[in-house]
Design a protein around this motif. Structure first.
Motif, PDB file in Angstrom:
ATOM      1  N   ILE A   2       0.843  -1.199   0.000  1.00 31.17           N
ATOM      2  CA  ILE A   2       0.000   0.000   0.000  1.00 31.17           C
ATOM      3  C   ILE A   2       0.874   1.242   0.000  1.00 31.17           C
ATOM      4  O   ILE A   2       0.575   2.223  -0.682  1.00 31.17           O
ATOM      5  CB  ILE A   2      -0.953  -0.024   1.211  1.00 31.17           C
ATOM      6  CG1 ILE A   2      -1.939  -1.189   1.022  1.00 31.17           C
ATOM      7  CG2 ILE A   2      -1.695   1.285   1.332  1.00 31.17           C
ATOM      8  CD1 ILE A   2      -2.883  -1.355   2.154  1.00 31.17           C
ATOM      9  N   ASN A   3       1.985   1.192   0.761  1.00 32.54           N
ATOM     10  CA  ASN A   3       2.888   2.343   0.792  1.00 32.54           C
ATOM     11  C   ASN A   3       3.492   2.578  -0.583  1.00 32.54           C
ATOM     12  O   ASN A   3       3.667   3.729  -1.003  1.00 32.54           O
ATOM     13  CB  ASN A   3       4.001   2.116   1.815  1.00 32.54           C
ATOM     14  CG  ASN A   3       3.473   2.215   3.240  1.00 32.54           C
ATOM     15  OD1 ASN A   3       2.458   2.878   3.455  1.00 32.54           O
ATOM     16  ND2 ASN A   3       4.134   1.560   4.180  1.00 32.54           N
ATOM     17  N   ALA A   4       3.809   1.515  -1.311  1.00 32.07           N
ATOM     18  CA  ALA A   4       4.371   1.668  -2.650  1.00 32.07           C
ATOM     19  C   ALA A   4       3.348   2.292  -3.585  1.00 32.07           C
ATOM     20  O   ALA A   4       3.670   3.166  -4.405  1.00 32.07           O
ATOM     21  CB  ALA A   4       4.814   0.320  -3.182  1.00 32.07           C
ATOM     22  N   LEU A   5       2.098   1.857  -3.493  1.00 35.00           N
ATOM     23  CA  LEU A   5       1.042   2.427  -4.334  1.00 35.00           C
ATOM     24  C   LEU A   5       0.833   3.897  -4.002  1.00 35.00           C
ATOM     25  O   LEU A   5       0.625   4.726  -4.904  1.00 35.00           O
ATOM     26  CB  LEU A   5      -0.263   1.648  -4.159  1.00 35.00           C
ATOM     27  CG  LEU A   5      -0.314   0.281  -4.848  1.00 35.00           C
ATOM     28  CD1 LEU A   5      -1.623  -0.416  -4.531  1.00 35.00           C
ATOM     29  CD2 LEU A   5      -0.174   0.437  -6.349  1.00 35.00           C
ATOM     30  N   ARG A   6       0.857   4.232  -2.714  1.00 34.31           N
ATOM     31  CA  ARG A   6       0.704   5.642  -2.312  1.00 34.31           C
ATOM     32  C   ARG A   6       1.868   6.469  -2.849  1.00 34.31           C
ATOM     33  O   ARG A   6       1.668   7.601  -3.311  1.00 34.31           O
ATOM     34  CB  ARG A   6       0.657   5.746  -0.796  1.00 34.31           C
ATOM     35  CG  ARG A   6      -0.684   5.385  -0.241  1.00 34.31           C
ATOM     36  CD  ARG A   6      -0.720   5.636   1.242  1.00 34.31           C
ATOM     37  NE  ARG A   6      -1.957   5.105   1.795  1.00 34.31           N
ATOM     38  CZ  ARG A   6      -2.190   4.916   3.046  1.00 34.31           C
ATOM     39  NH1 ARG A   6      -1.259   5.208   3.946  1.00 34.31           N
ATOM     40  NH2 ARG A   6      -3.329   4.449   3.451  1.00 34.31           N
ATOM     41  N   ALA A   7       3.065   5.936  -2.811  1.00 35.24           N
ATOM     42  CA  ALA A   7       4.237   6.664  -3.295  1.00 35.24           C
ATOM     43  C   ALA A   7       4.130   6.898  -4.804  1.00 35.24           C
ATOM     44  O   ALA A   7       4.428   7.988  -5.299  1.00 35.24           O
ATOM     45  CB  ALA A   7       5.500   5.894  -2.956  1.00 35.24           C
ATOM     46  N   ILE A   8       3.686   5.896  -5.541  1.00 31.07           N
ATOM     47  CA  ILE A   8       3.514   6.032  -6.996  1.00 31.07           C
ATOM     48  C   ILE A   8       2.431   7.064  -7.295  1.00 31.07           C
ATOM     49  O   ILE A   8       2.580   7.912  -8.177  1.00 31.07           O
ATOM     50  CB  ILE A   8       3.194   4.667  -7.643  1.00 31.07           C
ATOM     51  CG1 ILE A   8       4.408   3.756  -7.553  1.00 31.07           C
ATOM     52  CG2 ILE A   8       2.778   4.832  -9.099  1.00 31.07           C
ATOM     53  CD1 ILE A   8       4.156   2.350  -7.992  1.00 31.07           C
ATOM     54  N   TRP A   9       1.351   7.007  -6.530  1.00 35.52           N
ATOM     55  CA  TRP A   9       0.246   7.955  -6.718  1.00 35.52           C
ATOM     56  C   TRP A   9       0.722   9.376  -6.430  1.00 35.52           C
ATOM     57  O   TRP A   9       0.414  10.297  -7.189  1.00 35.52           O
ATOM     58  CB  TRP A   9      -0.911   7.542  -5.821  1.00 35.52           C
ATOM     59  CG  TRP A   9      -2.161   8.341  -6.037  1.00 35.52           C
ATOM     60  CD1 TRP A   9      -2.676   9.270  -5.218  1.00 35.52           C
ATOM     61  CD2 TRP A   9      -3.035   8.287  -7.169  1.00 35.52           C
ATOM     62  NE1 TRP A   9      -3.808   9.804  -5.731  1.00 35.52           N
ATOM     63  CE2 TRP A   9      -4.056   9.203  -6.960  1.00 35.52           C
ATOM     64  CE3 TRP A   9      -3.043   7.537  -8.337  1.00 35.52           C
ATOM     65  CZ2 TRP A   9      -5.097   9.420  -7.857  1.00 35.52           C
ATOM     66  CZ3 TRP A   9      -4.077   7.766  -9.224  1.00 35.52           C
ATOM     67  CH2 TRP A   9      -5.090   8.679  -9.004  1.00 35.52           C
ATOM     68  N   ALA A  10       1.450   9.579  -5.375  1.00 34.35           N
ATOM     69  CA  ALA A  10       1.964  10.903  -5.010  1.00 34.35           C
ATOM     70  C   ALA A  10       2.931  11.392  -6.087  1.00 34.35           C
ATOM     71  O   ALA A  10       2.904  12.574  -6.471  1.00 34.35           O
ATOM     72  CB  ALA A  10       2.657  10.839  -3.652  1.00 34.35           C
ATOM     73  N   TRP A  11       3.802  10.527  -6.574  1.00 32.07           N
ATOM     74  CA  TRP A  11       4.741  10.912  -7.621  1.00 32.07           C
ATOM     75  C   TRP A  11       4.015  11.353  -8.881  1.00 32.07           C
ATOM     76  O   TRP A  11       4.374  12.322  -9.518  1.00 32.07           O
ATOM     77  CB  TRP A  11       5.655   9.723  -7.913  1.00 32.07           C
ATOM     78  CG  TRP A  11       6.580   9.969  -9.058  1.00 32.07           C
ATOM     79  CD1 TRP A  11       7.724  10.690  -9.046  1.00 32.07           C
ATOM     80  CD2 TRP A  11       6.401   9.505 -10.400  1.00 32.07           C
ATOM     81  NE1 TRP A  11       8.293  10.720 -10.270  1.00 32.07           N
ATOM     82  CE2 TRP A  11       7.471   9.983 -11.157  1.00 32.07           C
ATOM     83  CE3 TRP A  11       5.440   8.735 -11.033  1.00 32.07           C
ATOM     84  CZ2 TRP A  11       7.620   9.729 -12.487  1.00 32.07           C
ATOM     85  CZ3 TRP A  11       5.604   8.489 -12.368  1.00 32.07           C
ATOM     86  CH2 TRP A  11       6.676   8.971 -13.099  1.00 32.07           C
ATOM     87  N   PHE A  12       2.938  10.609  -9.258  1.00 31.54           N
ATOM     88  CA  PHE A  12       2.145  10.949 -10.435  1.00 31.54           C
ATOM     89  C   PHE A  12       1.526  12.335 -10.266  1.00 31.54           C
ATOM     90  O   PHE A  12       1.561  13.149 -11.180  1.00 31.54           O
ATOM     91  CB  PHE A  12       1.067   9.876 -10.683  1.00 31.54           C
ATOM     92  CG  PHE A  12       0.160  10.201 -11.835  1.00 31.54           C
ATOM     93  CD1 PHE A  12       0.604  10.116 -13.154  1.00 31.54           C
ATOM     94  CD2 PHE A  12      -1.149  10.626 -11.616  1.00 31.54           C
ATOM     95  CE1 PHE A  12      -0.226  10.428 -14.203  1.00 31.54           C
ATOM     96  CE2 PHE A  12      -1.978  10.949 -12.669  1.00 31.54           C
ATOM     97  CZ  PHE A  12      -1.519  10.839 -13.968  1.00 31.54           C
ATOM     98  N   TRP A  13       0.958  12.645  -9.091  1.00 25.69           N
ATOM     99  CA  TRP A  13       0.320  13.949  -8.862  1.00 25.69           C
ATOM    100  C   TRP A  13       1.366  15.064  -8.869  1.00 25.69           C
ATOM    101  O   TRP A  13       1.107  16.153  -9.375  1.00 25.69           O
ATOM    102  CB  TRP A  13      -0.466  13.967  -7.560  1.00 25.69           C
ATOM    103  CG  TRP A  13      -1.824  13.336  -7.750  1.00 25.69           C
ATOM    104  CD1 TRP A  13      -2.256  12.180  -7.245  1.00 25.69           C
ATOM    105  CD2 TRP A  13      -2.896  13.866  -8.527  1.00 25.69           C
ATOM    106  NE1 TRP A  13      -3.527  11.915  -7.651  1.00 25.69           N
ATOM    107  CE2 TRP A  13      -3.955  12.954  -8.455  1.00 25.69           C
ATOM    108  CE3 TRP A  13      -3.077  15.008  -9.296  1.00 25.69           C
ATOM    109  CZ2 TRP A  13      -5.180  13.153  -9.105  1.00 25.69           C
ATOM    110  CZ3 TRP A  13      -4.299  15.207  -9.927  1.00 25.69           C
ATOM    111  CH2 TRP A  13      -5.340  14.274  -9.844  1.00 25.69           C
ATOM    112  N   LYS A  14       2.546  14.799  -8.323  1.00 21.08           N
ATOM    113  CA  LYS A  14       3.623  15.793  -8.342  1.00 21.08           C
ATOM    114  C   LYS A  14       4.048  16.086  -9.769  1.00 21.08           C
ATOM    115  O   LYS A  14       4.263  17.240 -10.154  1.00 21.08           O
ATOM    116  CB  LYS A  14       4.838  15.261  -7.574  1.00 21.08           C
ATOM    117  CG  LYS A  14       5.125  15.966  -6.298  1.00 21.08           C
ATOM    118  CD  LYS A  14       6.446  15.424  -5.763  1.00 21.08           C
ATOM    119  CE  LYS A  14       6.391  15.528  -4.258  1.00 21.08           C
ATOM    120  NZ  LYS A  14       7.602  15.087  -3.620  1.00 21.08           N
TER     121      LYS A  14
END
Length: 157
Positions: A2-14
């Motif tokens: 879940i942390n990896a998915l959140r990190a990917i999601w945050a990177w995409f939004w950035k």
């Protein structure tokens, strides 16, 4: 996970936020328009390449089909020529048989004429014999009656 998915999601939004901030700068709209046109050109080029490949494939299929048609046509023409040759042989054989039949009919007609002549000659001989038999002398008739009496099996001679 879940942390990896959140990190990917945050990177995409950035990344998306940076793109929009870059887009707000002056002259960058033109760069985006150029990028869109470049992308459209790339897509058009790929579509043209795909169509060209399809055209080449269809061209090869046409050549293959034409070759097959020519081969089939030549085979059928050969078959027709062979059939015509065979029919010619049969026709020649039938003509020869017809000529033999005509010769046999002529021979038969000649034999019938000869037989008719022989029949006529036999009838004349029989008529001559009957005439001579009917004019036989009385002595001969008496002898024949004695023969009929002596040999009933030979009666009528």
């Amino acid at each position: 996970m879940i942390n990896a998915l959140r990190a990917i999601w945050a990177w995409f939004w950035k990344l998306l936020a940076r793109f929009f901030s870059w887009l707000r700068k002056r002259g960058n709209g033109l760069k985006v328009l150029c990028a869109v046109l470049a992308f459209a050109s790339a897509v058009a080029g790929l579509l043209a390449f795909e169509r060209e490949q399809r055209v080449r494939s269809l061209g090869q299929q046409i050549v293959t089909i034409e070759t097959e048609c020519k081969t089939t046509t030549s085979q059928l023409q050969d078959a027709v020529a062979a059939r015509d040759a065979r029919l010619g042989e049969i026709a020649a054989a039938l003509r020869a048989e017809a000529e033999k039949l005509k010769a046999l009919q002529a021979e038969n007609a000649a034999a019938l004429e000869q037989l008719a002549g022989q029949i006529e000659a036999a009838e004349q001989d029989a008529a001559t014999w009957r005439e001579r038999y009917s004019q036989r002398p009385a002595d001969c008739e008496a002898v024949l009656q004695l023969l009929d009496a002596a040999c009933p099996a030979l009666k009528g001679y």
